[in-house]
Write a protein that holds these residues in place. Structure first.
Motif, mmCIF file in Angstrom:
data_model
loop_
_atom_site.group_PDB
_atom_site.id
_atom_site.type_symbol
_atom_site.label_atom_id
_atom_site.label_comp_id
_atom_site.label_asym_id
_atom_site.label_seq_id
_atom_site.Cartn_x
_atom_site.Cartn_y
_atom_site.Cartn_z
ATOM 1 N N GLY A 1 -0.462 3.312 14.219
ATOM 2 C CA GLY A 1 0.707 2.505 13.889
ATOM 3 C C GLY A 1 0.415 1.119 13.367
ATOM 4 O O GLY A 1 1.329 0.320 13.202
ATOM 5 N N HIS A 2 -0.848 0.793 13.079
ATOM 6 C CA HIS A 2 -1.215 -0.521 12.571
ATOM 7 C C HIS A 2 -2.113 -0.373 11.349
ATOM 8 O O HIS A 2 -2.877 0.578 11.250
ATOM 9 C CB HIS A 2 -1.959 -1.334 13.631
ATOM 10 C CG HIS A 2 -1.100 -1.767 14.756
ATOM 11 N ND1 HIS A 2 -0.788 -0.925 15.799
ATOM 12 C CD2 HIS A 2 -0.466 -2.932 15.009
ATOM 13 C CE1 HIS A 2 -0.010 -1.569 16.646
ATOM 14 N NE2 HIS A 2 0.204 -2.787 16.190
ATOM 15 N N GLN A 3 -2.007 -1.324 10.442
ATOM 16 C CA GLN A 3 -2.891 -1.365 9.280
ATOM 17 C C GLN A 3 -3.539 -2.737 9.230
ATOM 18 O O GLN A 3 -2.893 -3.753 9.460
ATOM 19 C CB GLN A 3 -2.114 -1.112 7.996
ATOM 20 C CG GLN A 3 -3.010 -1.003 6.794
ATOM 21 C CD GLN A 3 -2.277 -0.507 5.570
ATOM 22 O OE1 GLN A 3 -1.076 -0.620 5.462
ATOM 23 N NE2 GLN A 3 -3.019 0.039 4.634
ATOM 24 N N LEU A 4 -4.813 -2.772 8.929
ATOM 25 C CA LEU A 4 -5.603 -3.993 8.922
ATOM 26 C C LEU A 4 -6.081 -4.287 7.503
ATOM 27 O O LEU A 4 -6.500 -3.379 6.787
ATOM 28 C CB LEU A 4 -6.814 -3.807 9.839
ATOM 29 C CG LEU A 4 -7.788 -4.942 9.987
ATOM 30 C CD1 LEU A 4 -7.159 -6.044 10.825
ATOM 31 C CD2 LEU A 4 -9.052 -4.444 10.670
ATOM 32 N N ALA A 5 -5.999 -5.559 7.082
ATOM 33 C CA ALA A 5 -6.476 -5.958 5.762
ATOM 34 C C ALA A 5 -7.198 -7.295 5.875
ATOM 35 O O ALA A 5 -6.842 -8.136 6.690
ATOM 36 C CB ALA A 5 -5.321 -6.077 4.777
ATOM 37 N N LEU A 6 -8.200 -7.480 5.045
ATOM 38 C CA LEU A 6 -8.958 -8.718 4.983
ATOM 39 C C LEU A 6 -8.910 -9.214 3.535
ATOM 40 O O LEU A 6 -9.200 -8.456 2.614
ATOM 41 C CB LEU A 6 -10.410 -8.492 5.402
ATOM 42 C CG LEU A 6 -11.325 -9.700 5.378
ATOM 43 C CD1 LEU A 6 -10.891 -10.713 6.433
ATOM 44 C CD2 LEU A 6 -12.758 -9.282 5.620
ATOM 45 N N HIS A 7 -8.501 -10.469 3.342
ATOM 46 C CA HIS A 7 -8.377 -11.039 2.008
ATOM 47 C C HIS A 7 -9.254 -12.273 1.894
ATOM 48 O O HIS A 7 -9.328 -13.072 2.818
ATOM 49 C CB HIS A 7 -6.936 -11.481 1.725
ATOM 50 C CG HIS A 7 -5.943 -10.379 1.806
ATOM 51 N ND1 HIS A 7 -5.567 -9.647 0.711
ATOM 52 C CD2 HIS A 7 -5.245 -9.878 2.846
ATOM 53 C CE1 HIS A 7 -4.675 -8.751 1.073
ATOM 54 N NE2 HIS A 7 -4.464 -8.870 2.365
ATOM 55 N N LEU A 8 -9.877 -12.455 0.739
ATOM 56 C CA LEU A 8 -10.659 -13.643 0.413
ATOM 57 C C LEU A 8 -10.035 -14.259 -0.836
ATOM 58 O O LEU A 8 -9.946 -13.596 -1.868
ATOM 59 C CB LEU A 8 -12.116 -13.283 0.140
ATOM 60 C CG LEU A 8 -12.822 -12.506 1.252
ATOM 61 C CD1 LEU A 8 -14.177 -12.018 0.779
ATOM 62 C CD2 LEU A 8 -12.960 -13.367 2.482
ATOM 63 N N ASP A 9 -9.575 -15.498 -0.753
ATOM 64 C CA ASP A 9 -8.905 -16.167 -1.865
ATOM 65 C C ASP A 9 -9.705 -17.391 -2.288
ATOM 66 O O ASP A 9 -10.349 -18.043 -1.468
ATOM 67 C CB ASP A 9 -7.505 -16.650 -1.459
ATOM 68 C CG ASP A 9 -6.626 -15.548 -0.896
ATOM 69 O OD1 ASP A 9 -6.814 -14.384 -1.286
ATOM 70 O OD2 ASP A 9 -5.748 -15.862 -0.076
#
Length: 72
Positions: free
Chosen positions: A16-24
């Motif tokens: 029930g969870h989604q994980l994301a990692l972003h680099l800006d």
């Protein structure tokens, strides 16, 4: 502020969870420090380091289809 570079990775929804990692990377300074944001089913934690930002996003999918996964 214009985001000059955005990269990231989203994992498939799990339990029930989604994980994301972003680099800006931006053309203007974002300042420095830790921060967090909670908007509906999405919680975001971030670290600003001048013109760079790292974000960890946790999204509760709550029965809906996940937003997909892969490289952004």
């Amino acid at each position: 502020m214009t985001i000059a570079f955005l990269a990231g990775f989203s994992l498939p929804a799990l339990l029930g969870h989604q994980l994301a990692l972003h680099l800006d990377h931006t053309d203007a300074s974002l300042g420095r420090g830790l921060w967090s944001d909670h908007d509906g089913p999405t919680r975001t934690w971030g670290l600003d380091l001048g013109r760079h930002r790292v974000r960890l996003v946790v999204d509760r999918v709550e029965g809906r289809t996940s937003t997909g996964w892969g490289l952004l």
